[in-house]
Design a protein around this motif. Structure first.
Motif, PDB file in Angstrom:
ATOM      1  N   LEU A 186      38.606 -23.393  28.934  1.00  0.00           N
ATOM      2  CA  LEU A 186      38.313 -23.139  27.505  1.00  0.00           C
ATOM      3  C   LEU A 186      36.948 -22.247  27.750  1.00  0.00           C
ATOM      4  O   LEU A 186      37.055 -21.094  26.774  1.00  0.00           O
ATOM      5  CB  LEU A 186      38.202 -24.152  26.548  1.00  0.00           C
ATOM      6  N   LEU A 187      36.055 -22.272  28.420  1.00  0.00           N
ATOM      7  CA  LEU A 187      34.876 -21.714  28.369  1.00  0.00           C
ATOM      8  C   LEU A 187      34.660 -20.535  29.159  1.00  0.00           C
ATOM      9  O   LEU A 187      33.775 -20.063  29.644  1.00  0.00           O
ATOM     10  CB  LEU A 187      33.645 -22.797  28.678  1.00  0.00           C
ATOM     11  N   ASN A 188      35.980 -20.178  29.905  1.00  0.00           N
ATOM     12  CA  ASN A 188      36.151 -19.174  30.758  1.00  0.00           C
ATOM     13  C   ASN A 188      35.207 -19.046  31.937  1.00  0.00           C
ATOM     14  O   ASN A 188      34.600 -18.145  32.256  1.00  0.00           O
ATOM     15  CB  ASN A 188      35.834 -17.685  29.842  1.00  0.00           C
ATOM     16  N   THR A 189      35.298 -20.096  32.721  1.00  0.00           N
ATOM     17  CA  THR A 189      34.057 -20.217  33.740  1.00  0.00           C
ATOM     18  C   THR A 189      35.167 -21.028  34.851  1.00  0.00           C
ATOM     19  O   THR A 189      36.216 -21.558  34.661  1.00  0.00           O
ATOM     20  CB  THR A 189      33.058 -20.742  33.364  1.00  0.00           C
ATOM     21  N   THR A 190      34.466 -21.539  36.145  1.00  0.00           N
ATOM     22  CA  THR A 190      34.902 -22.507  36.699  1.00  0.00           C
ATOM     23  C   THR A 190      34.474 -23.912  36.750  1.00  0.00           C
ATOM     24  O   THR A 190      33.425 -23.933  36.289  1.00  0.00           O
ATOM     25  CB  THR A 190      34.738 -21.878  38.272  1.00  0.00           C
ATOM     26  N   VAL A 191      35.031 -24.756  37.443  1.00  0.00           N
ATOM     27  CA  VAL A 191      34.358 -26.144  37.314  1.00  0.00           C
ATOM     28  C   VAL A 191      33.032 -26.170  38.130  1.00  0.00           C
ATOM     29  O   VAL A 191      32.173 -26.837  37.629  1.00  0.00           O
ATOM     30  CB  VAL A 191      35.587 -27.246  37.703  1.00  0.00           C
ATOM     31  N   GLU A 192      33.022 -25.588  39.016  1.00  0.00           N
ATOM     32  CA  GLU A 192      31.982 -25.413  40.050  1.00  0.00           C
ATOM     33  C   GLU A 192      30.758 -24.824  39.132  1.00  0.00           C
ATOM     34  O   GLU A 192      29.511 -25.155  39.326  1.00  0.00           O
ATOM     35  CB  GLU A 192      32.163 -24.709  41.067  1.00  0.00           C
ATOM     36  N   ALA A 193      30.983 -23.920  38.186  1.00  0.00           N
ATOM     37  CA  ALA A 193      29.928 -23.276  37.661  1.00  0.00           C
ATOM     38  C   ALA A 193      29.592 -23.982  36.430  1.00  0.00           C
ATOM     39  O   ALA A 193      28.424 -23.966  35.595  1.00  0.00           O
ATOM     40  CB  ALA A 193      30.337 -21.772  37.183  1.00  0.00           C
ATOM     41  N   LEU A 194      30.270 -24.775  35.846  1.00  0.00           N
ATOM     42  CA  LEU A 194      30.214 -25.576  34.594  1.00  0.00           C
ATOM     43  C   LEU A 194      29.614 -26.792  34.908  1.00  0.00           C
ATOM     44  O   LEU A 194      28.450 -27.257  34.091  1.00  0.00           O
ATOM     45  CB  LEU A 194      31.586 -25.958  33.918  1.00  0.00           C
ATOM     46  N   PHE A 195      29.719 -27.503  36.041  1.00  0.00           N
ATOM     47  CA  PHE A 195      29.019 -28.730  36.562  1.00  0.00           C
ATOM     48  C   PHE A 195      28.263 -28.676  37.608  1.00  0.00           C
ATOM     49  O   PHE A 195      28.693 -28.065  38.589  1.00  0.00           O
ATOM     50  CB  PHE A 195      30.113 -29.944  36.577  1.00  0.00           C
ATOM     51  N   ILE A 196      26.935 -29.010  37.715  1.00  0.00           N
ATOM     52  CA  ILE A 196      26.192 -28.987  38.734  1.00  0.00           C
ATOM     53  C   ILE A 196      25.988 -30.545  39.452  1.00  0.00           C
ATOM     54  O   ILE A 196      25.446 -31.434  38.440  1.00  0.00           O
ATOM     55  CB  ILE A 196      24.854 -28.474  38.373  1.00  0.00           C
ATOM     56  N   LEU A 197      26.330 -30.863  40.710  1.00  0.00           N
ATOM     57  CA  LEU A 197      26.109 -32.083  41.096  1.00  0.00           C
ATOM     58  C   LEU A 197      24.521 -32.434  41.576  1.00  0.00           C
ATOM     59  O   LEU A 197      24.093 -31.493  42.342  1.00  0.00           O
ATOM     60  CB  LEU A 197      26.925 -32.337  42.465  1.00  0.00           C
ATOM     61  N   ASP A 198      24.105 -33.217  40.828  1.00  0.00           N
ATOM     62  CA  ASP A 198      22.555 -33.561  40.956  1.00  0.00           C
ATOM     63  C   ASP A 198      22.429 -34.633  42.036  1.00  0.00           C
ATOM     64  O   ASP A 198      23.078 -35.507  41.770  1.00  0.00           O
ATOM     65  CB  ASP A 198      21.735 -33.917  39.919  1.00  0.00           C
ATOM     66  N   ARG A 199      21.851 -34.522  43.173  1.00  0.00           N
ATOM     67  CA  ARG A 199      21.811 -35.706  44.274  1.00  0.00           C
ATOM     68  C   ARG A 199      20.583 -36.128  44.218  1.00  0.00           C
ATOM     69  O   ARG A 199      19.383 -35.808  44.149  1.00  0.00           O
ATOM     70  CB  ARG A 199      22.124 -34.790  45.740  1.00  0.00           C
TER      71      ARG A 199
END
Length: 64
Positions: free
Chosen positions: A51-64
């Motif tokens: 919907l937001l014209n992006t990828t899951v990887e670009a939308l969410f950032i895994l913080d460690r």
């Protein structure tokens, strides 16, 4: 998990309610995801990215 949903949503001129209605979830769900209080299912994450014209990887950032 951090995310860029709010920034992308605003860039597209969308409200939380618009996304919620389109994806058949509540506005509260979108709010909780944006505020990093809830991690969406993989299916919802993929729908949000599309919907937001992006990828899951670009939308969410895994913080460690």
């Amino acid at each position: 998990m951090k995310n860029n949903i709010k920034a992308l949503r605003k860039q597209m001129g969308m409200r939380q309610e618009d996304i919620a209605t389109t994806l058949d979830v509540t506005r509260q769900t979108i709010n909780a995801i944006e505020n990093e209080k809830y991690n969406p299912t993989l299916e919802l994450a993929m729908k949000l990215a599309k919907l937001l014209n992006t990828t899951v990887e670009a939308l969410f950032i895994l913080d460690r």
